[in-house]
Design an enzyme around this catalytic site. Sequence first.
Site, PDB file in Angstrom:
ATOM      1  N   GLY A 152      30.540  -7.043  46.023  1.00  0.00           N
ATOM      2  CA  GLY A 152      28.841  -6.802  45.118  1.00  0.00           C
ATOM      3  C   GLY A 152      29.583  -5.471  44.664  1.00  0.00           C
ATOM      4  O   GLY A 152      28.615  -4.290  44.037  1.00  0.00           O
ATOM      5  N   ARG A 209      31.162  -6.365  52.250  1.00  0.00           N
ATOM      6  CA  ARG A 209      29.680  -7.300  52.430  1.00  0.00           C
ATOM      7  C   ARG A 209      30.604  -8.183  54.008  1.00  0.00           C
ATOM      8  O   ARG A 209      31.619  -8.004  54.133  1.00  0.00           O
ATOM      9  CB  ARG A 209      30.221  -8.167  51.297  1.00  0.00           C
ATOM     10  N   GLY A 224      24.598 -14.608  44.120  1.00  0.00           N
ATOM     11  CA  GLY A 224      23.774 -13.128  44.752  1.00  0.00           C
ATOM     12  C   GLY A 224      23.014 -13.391  46.303  1.00  0.00           C
ATOM     13  O   GLY A 224      21.882 -12.688  46.161  1.00  0.00           O
ATOM     14  N   THR A 239      29.744  -5.387  40.985  1.00  0.00           N
ATOM     15  CA  THR A 239      29.239  -5.349  39.994  1.00  0.00           C
ATOM     16  C   THR A 239      27.981  -4.570  40.279  1.00  0.00           C
ATOM     17  O   THR A 239      27.501  -4.368  39.034  1.00  0.00           O
ATOM     18  CB  THR A 239      28.523  -7.294  39.338  1.00  0.00           C
ATOM     19  N   TRP A 240      27.674  -5.039  41.103  1.00  0.00           N
ATOM     20  CA  TRP A 240      26.177  -4.217  40.994  1.00  0.00           C
ATOM     21  C   TRP A 240      25.888  -3.268  41.556  1.00  0.00           C
ATOM     22  O   TRP A 240      25.004  -2.214  41.177  1.00  0.00           O
ATOM     23  CB  TRP A 240      25.031  -5.454  42.836  1.00  0.00           C
ATOM     24  N   SER A 274      32.127 -16.619  47.793  1.00  0.00           N
ATOM     25  CA  SER A 274      32.308 -15.651  46.613  1.00  0.00           C
ATOM     26  C   SER A 274      33.415 -16.168  46.271  1.00  0.00           C
ATOM     27  O   SER A 274      33.810 -16.412  45.001  1.00  0.00           O
ATOM     28  CB  SER A 274      31.113 -14.396  46.630  1.00  0.00           C
ATOM     29  N   ARG A 321      27.006 -15.233  40.277  1.00  0.00           N
ATOM     30  CA  ARG A 321      26.825 -16.655  40.677  1.00  0.00           C
ATOM     31  C   ARG A 321      25.732 -16.973  40.688  1.00  0.00           C
ATOM     32  O   ARG A 321      24.247 -16.297  41.292  1.00  0.00           O
ATOM     33  CB  ARG A 321      27.937 -16.794  41.615  1.00  0.00           C
ATOM     34  N   LYS A 333      34.266  -9.255  45.750  1.00  0.00           N
ATOM     35  CA  LYS A 333      33.486 -10.647  45.746  1.00  0.00           C
ATOM     36  C   LYS A 333      32.165  -9.882  47.212  1.00  0.00           C
ATOM     37  O   LYS A 333      31.769 -10.247  47.630  1.00  0.00           O
ATOM     38  CB  LYS A 333      33.762 -11.673  46.219  1.00  0.00           C
ATOM     39  N   HIS A 366      39.824  -1.619  43.883  1.00  0.00           N
ATOM     40  CA  HIS A 366      39.733  -2.387  44.850  1.00  0.00           C
ATOM     41  C   HIS A 366      41.310  -2.170  46.090  1.00  0.00           C
ATOM     42  O   HIS A 366      41.476  -2.548  46.436  1.00  0.00           O
ATOM     43  CB  HIS A 366      40.642  -3.719  44.274  1.00  0.00           C
TER      44      HIS A 366
END
Length: 347
Positions: free
Chosen positions: A78, A169, A308, A80-81, A177, A306, A76, A147
């Site tokens: 970032g 983050r 972002g 995926t980004w 998140s 969601r 959670k 992770h």
Amino acid sequence: MNQNENQRDDEIQEVQEEEVQQLIQCLEKANFMNSKLQLVKYQGFWTSRGGLKNILHYQRHFQAHDSDLIVASLPKTGTTWLISLLFSIVNRVKLEHQPLNKKSPLLHHNPHELVYHLEHGVYGKNPILPNPNQLDELSSPRLFYTHIPYGSLPKSIKASSCKMLYIARNPLDTIVSSYHFYIDFIKKATEDQDFKPPSIEDFFDDFCEGRSMTGPYFEHVVGFWKESLEQPSKVLFLKYEDLKEDPTFYSKKVAEFVGFPFSPREESEGVIDNVSELCSIKKLKELEVNKNGAMNKYVDKKTYFRKGEVGDWTNYFKPLMVDKIHKLMEEKFEGTDLSFKLLPNPQ
Ligand code: A3P
């Protein structure tokens, strides 16, 4: 695979199952979000009891190649980004004569189907991803994410010249998140109709005490931060908030780090802007492929996208809770020069 190989594979699995159960008996345990999903603390980090076997396989068997590019992160923050950006940067050459945002595989695949989760995708034997026996057949550079904290990564990742890109983050947005994501995750994983999610305040307290998926959060972040300072050509440390502020600048930085720099011609033709636009949450979230379907039995594809935003935490946390995080940041980041922006810059 022939019959003998199948048998051998089964035997390895069986021995490991026994070993895993013995190991679990000795580990500290906690019920995640008061649910039936149990966490165990293994090598100092929390993971799901059911996923421990995958992690052992990954730690023992994954053979990194020098050319591998591996995104590392806490869930959670970032991931995926960053995997979308990495995939687009590395594969843009293959699409040279076609506009990226018309032909990219990202238009038809969820990013997690293109950059593979090592411990719970590849070693979790997800049928839509390559399995461990197929890893050597992947074209170079292989793209993965993980992770697991730096100290617990497979030896070959640390010993090889593969490159890692870490995304961090700020803790407050990470908590918000995670809270939303794991409520969904637990409902699917446990199929428990009676599951009552804890309040976000209780979830916050657990997080601050270190009980979060692959956490403790602060130790994870500081571990990769230190490696990025000691081995700057191996680990690039990125922050979600910085990427949000200037995706073009950081796309360039990622491209240079992984050895696929944008040429002046690409820059003038707007290729970098195309990459950041294609990988924006606005674009990815509206794609059919990310609106429907499940990645596996625990995660619907849409749950990766969601809001972002930076600063969504202001909708959830009281001043006392924010003070607590400030104090924790002071304590845990002391002497590291590490800090996070908690709010976006005013427009
Ligand atoms: P929010 O829940 O705050 O919206 P991860 O990929 O590590 O699981 O992190 C998920 C978080 O990143 C979610 O944050 C999600 O909305 C956000 N996110 C996903 N794709 C993004 C993108 N392309 N750009 C910015 N944020 C993104």
